[in-house]
Scaffold this motif. Structure first.
Motif, PDB file in Angstrom:
ATOM      1  N   LEU A 119      -1.940  -7.580   1.970  1.00 43.93           N
ATOM      2  CA  LEU A 119      -1.051  -6.987   2.968  1.00 43.93           C
ATOM      3  C   LEU A 119      -0.084  -8.001   3.554  1.00 43.93           C
ATOM      4  CD1 LEU A 119      -1.456  -3.965   3.334  1.00 43.93           C
ATOM      5  CD2 LEU A 119      -3.653  -5.032   2.809  1.00 43.93           C
ATOM      6  N   ASP A 120      -0.073  -9.218   3.020  1.00 48.11           N
ATOM      7  CA  ASP A 120       0.898 -10.234   3.435  1.00 48.11           C
ATOM      8  C   ASP A 120       2.285  -9.817   2.940  1.00 48.11           C
ATOM      9  OD1 ASP A 120       2.547 -12.685   3.400  1.00 48.11           O
ATOM     10  OD2 ASP A 120       0.690 -13.721   3.895  1.00 48.11           O
ATOM     11  N   SER A 121       3.292  -9.963   3.762  1.00 51.43           N
ATOM     12  CA  SER A 121       4.637  -9.499   3.388  1.00 51.43           C
ATOM     13  C   SER A 121       5.206 -10.282   2.216  1.00 51.43           C
ATOM     14  CB  SER A 121       5.583  -9.594   4.586  1.00 51.43           C
ATOM     15  OG  SER A 121       5.712 -10.933   5.025  1.00 51.43           O
ATOM     16  N   GLU A 122       4.646 -11.479   1.937  1.00 48.65           N
ATOM     17  CA  GLU A 122       5.137 -12.292   0.825  1.00 48.65           C
ATOM     18  C   GLU A 122       4.403 -12.006  -0.483  1.00 48.65           C
ATOM     19  OE1 GLU A 122       7.730 -14.382   1.023  1.00 48.65           O
ATOM     20  OE2 GLU A 122       7.982 -13.707   3.089  1.00 48.65           O
ATOM     21  N   THR A 123       3.424 -11.119  -0.460  1.00 52.11           N
ATOM     22  CA  THR A 123       2.600 -10.900  -1.645  1.00 52.11           C
ATOM     23  C   THR A 123       3.373 -10.244  -2.782  1.00 52.11           C
ATOM     24  OG1 THR A 123       0.494 -10.903  -0.498  1.00 52.11           O
ATOM     25  CG2 THR A 123       0.610  -9.595  -2.506  1.00 52.11           C
ATOM     26  N   GLY A 124       4.297  -9.371  -2.455  1.00 47.44           N
ATOM     27  CA  GLY A 124       5.104  -8.760  -3.514  1.00 47.44           C
ATOM     28  C   GLY A 124       4.511  -7.457  -4.016  1.00 47.44           C
ATOM     29  N   GLN A 125       4.428  -7.306  -5.350  1.00 47.38           N
ATOM     30  CA  GLN A 125       4.119  -6.013  -5.954  1.00 47.38           C
ATOM     31  C   GLN A 125       2.765  -5.454  -5.561  1.00 47.38           C
ATOM     32  OE1 GLN A 125       5.123  -5.739 -10.250  1.00 47.38           O
ATOM     33  NE2 GLN A 125       5.886  -7.813 -10.017  1.00 47.38           N
TER      34      GLN A 125
END
Length: 559
Positions: A456-462
């Motif tokens: 759920l980190d905004s930098e995780t991506g797909q």
């Protein structure tokens, strides 16, 4: 000597040639080793294989094939103890940021040596923006990985290097107590640079692929089966039992049962949980379940209306009757989930956070759900209509209509359509954020809470399917990653999970048990919470006793 499967296929010269493996071991085998008996391990996998490239895959069923073919720095035992793989030993710096691995002498299946440069190449390749790996963020703990993946830094700046042919060094952004477990994951596997650069994306095809693991792909027909042959250059080839492994892409539970009855299948990685007792009676000794690190959770697409409104997300989460679904629909042993991280996860010795409505009665939940939707502007004159997509496999098709009825219980102006999707297609839609509300599950890649919370980190991506973005949540995960004290780290994780759960980007549904059908005549099988089972450890008594079976390929007309 046993004839190469590839040579059999090539000499046959027929495009429609298919393996007939019905006689190769399986239920009812007498252990005599006569003919083809016990030569081939037949495994059912739950969906179609899209790729066998460890840097492009993100599917559990694909990993069954991949991890039979490639071994990373570390590997696992049947009960998933982490043990040395290509790495023989390692040292860690005092600050926990630099890990140095001493590699064993080993070979690719074409005789080329496996070197530290193969690992450097692989770690850089998965962060190559052109690869667009769905799993690249899993390795953002490697120094500069996120910047290399975004194109901000060149691949040479990634925190990996070959000190010499047999010494590989990893430098991390922050200490990672779970690193050795992570290094059993296929995203960290080496790939043969000389083969990948020669064949490009086609390097994984049977005619081109070279591997360093116990089995090498020899045959692949999409929608049917994949067959791998024993690799004589694997560093522990003498300890590998089966000569071949055939993986059948079987999504239909009834078809699985028919194959078992016909003696055509040794293992299947799932079954209809609602029929557990019936299956135990029908196939004595075959049903295998165990507590797992698997959470089924449903995602809301926070990036689009109406699911950009937390009141809508919370209302739909409130209405779902997890207890009824678990008790009346699902596999025995499942438990309702009110948190995301499974309760048996290591390095999380704190009071676990839950959604705020966990102790509310069903009537109270429905009343609050209706009030939230009315507050958000919905009612008879402005109905809430949406689509829920669900996987075609396992218990999911049975849970979907219950969810549909649950949502309708909020009010007659709440209308949910349910759509069954091929599992591979559904996950492709999730990664593209092409959904409103969607079913899904996460199986732990390694035993640490960050493996769930980073999703759920905004930098995780797909893999952040609903595009949830909360800077405070991101900051807490970053703080936890910098914290070496495991108790303090766990407390920060709990704060982050509690915050995320009250934002409702997802709704946890249930914690699963592992589910497999396994021929009781097989040896070497053990249950583990991550449901990983390498073919290299499996055997039969007649092979262990020294039988030398052969296998054959025949035309499909012989099936």
């Amino acid at each position: 000597m046993m004839k190469s499967l590839k040579s059999v296929l090539l000499s046959a010269g027929a495009a429609g040639l298919v393996l007939t493996l019905a006689a190769c071991g399986g239920s009812g085998g007498n252990g005599s080793g006569d003919g083809d008996e016990a030569a081939v391990l037949r495994r059912g996998i739950s969906a179609k294989v899209d790729t066998l490239d460890p840097h492009r895959s993100s599917a559990k069923w694909e990993n069954i094939v991949i991890s039979d073919m490639i071994v990373g720095l570390m590997t696992i035992t049947p009960d998933r103890e982490v043990i040395p793989g290509v790495a023989e030993s390692w040292e860690t710096s005092e600050d926990g940021l630099t890990w140095t691995f001493n590699l064993r002498e080993s070979q690719w299946s074409d005789g080329e040596p496996v070197t530290a440069d193969d690992f450097v190449y692989a770690f850089r390749r998965i962060q190559n923006p052109e690869i667009a790996s769905q799993y690249s963020s899993l390795l953002y703990i490697v120094k500069n990985a996120a910047q290399v993946n975004s194109g901000e830094l060149p691949p040479e700046e990634l925190g990996v290097r070959a000190i010499d042919d047999l010494t590989f060094e990893i430098t991390l952004e922050e200490p990672a107590p779970y690193l050795l477990g992570l290094l059993t994951h296929y995203t960290t596997y080496p790939v043969p640079q000389h083969i990948v650069e020669q064949y490009g994306e086609a390097w994984i095809q049977p005619d081109n692929i070279e591997v360093n693991g116990p089995y090498k792909l020899a045959y692949w027909r999409t929608g049917d089966q994949l067959v791998s042959e024993k690799n004589p250059l694997f560093y522990e080839a003498d300890e590998v039992c089966f000569d071949r492994v055939a993986c059948f892409e079987i999504e239909d539970a009834a078809a699985v049962e028919r194959r078992i009855e016909a003696g055509e299948l040794d293992i299947n990685n799932g079954f209809d949980g609602g029929r557990t007792e019936e299956l135990e009676a029908k196939f004595p000794g075959w049903v295998r379940t165990a507590p797992s690190l698997i959470t089924t959770y449903w995602s809301f697409n926070s990036s689009q209306e109406p699911f950009d409104d937390v009141r809508v997300r919370k209302a739909l989460s409130l209405a779902l009757d997890r207890e009824f679904i678990v008790d009346r629909v699902l596999t025995p042993g499942y438990i309702p989930a009110y948190s995301f991280v499974p309760p048996t996860m290591s390095n999380y010795n704190v009071e676990r956070p839950e959604v705020g409505f966990a102790d509310m009665s069903r009537e109270e939940r429905l009343a609050e759900a209706r009030a939230l939707l009315e507050e958000a502007g919905y009612g008879p004159d402005n109905q809430l209509s949406f689509e829920f997509i669900h996987r075609s496999t396992d218990d999911n098709p049975k849970a979907a209509p219950v969810a549909q009825a649950n949502w309708n219980e909020i009010a007659p102006w709440v209308n949910a359509e349910i759509l069954r999707q091929d599992t591979k297609v559904l996950y492709a839609r999730l990664r593209q954020s092409d959904f409103e509300v969607a079913d899904g599950a996460w199986v732990a890649d390694f035993d640490d809470p960050i493996n769930f919370l980073y999703l759920l980190d905004s930098e995780t991506g797909q893999q952040n399917y609903g595009r949830y973005s909360n800077p405070e949540y991101d900051a807490l995960l970053a703080e936890a990653s910098r914290t070496r004290d495991l108790q303090a780290r766990a407390e920060i994780f709990a704060e982050a999970e509690a915050m995320m759960l009250e934002d409702y980007p997802i709704t946890p549904m249930w914690i699963q048990v592992t589910k497999n059908l396994v021929d009781p005549e097989l040896t070497g099988w053990a249950e583990n919470a991550q449901d990983d089972h390498l073919s290299r450890w499996l055997c039969r008594a007649d092979i262990e006793a020294g039988a030398e079976p052969e296998a054959e390929a025949t035309d499909s007309a012989g099936e």
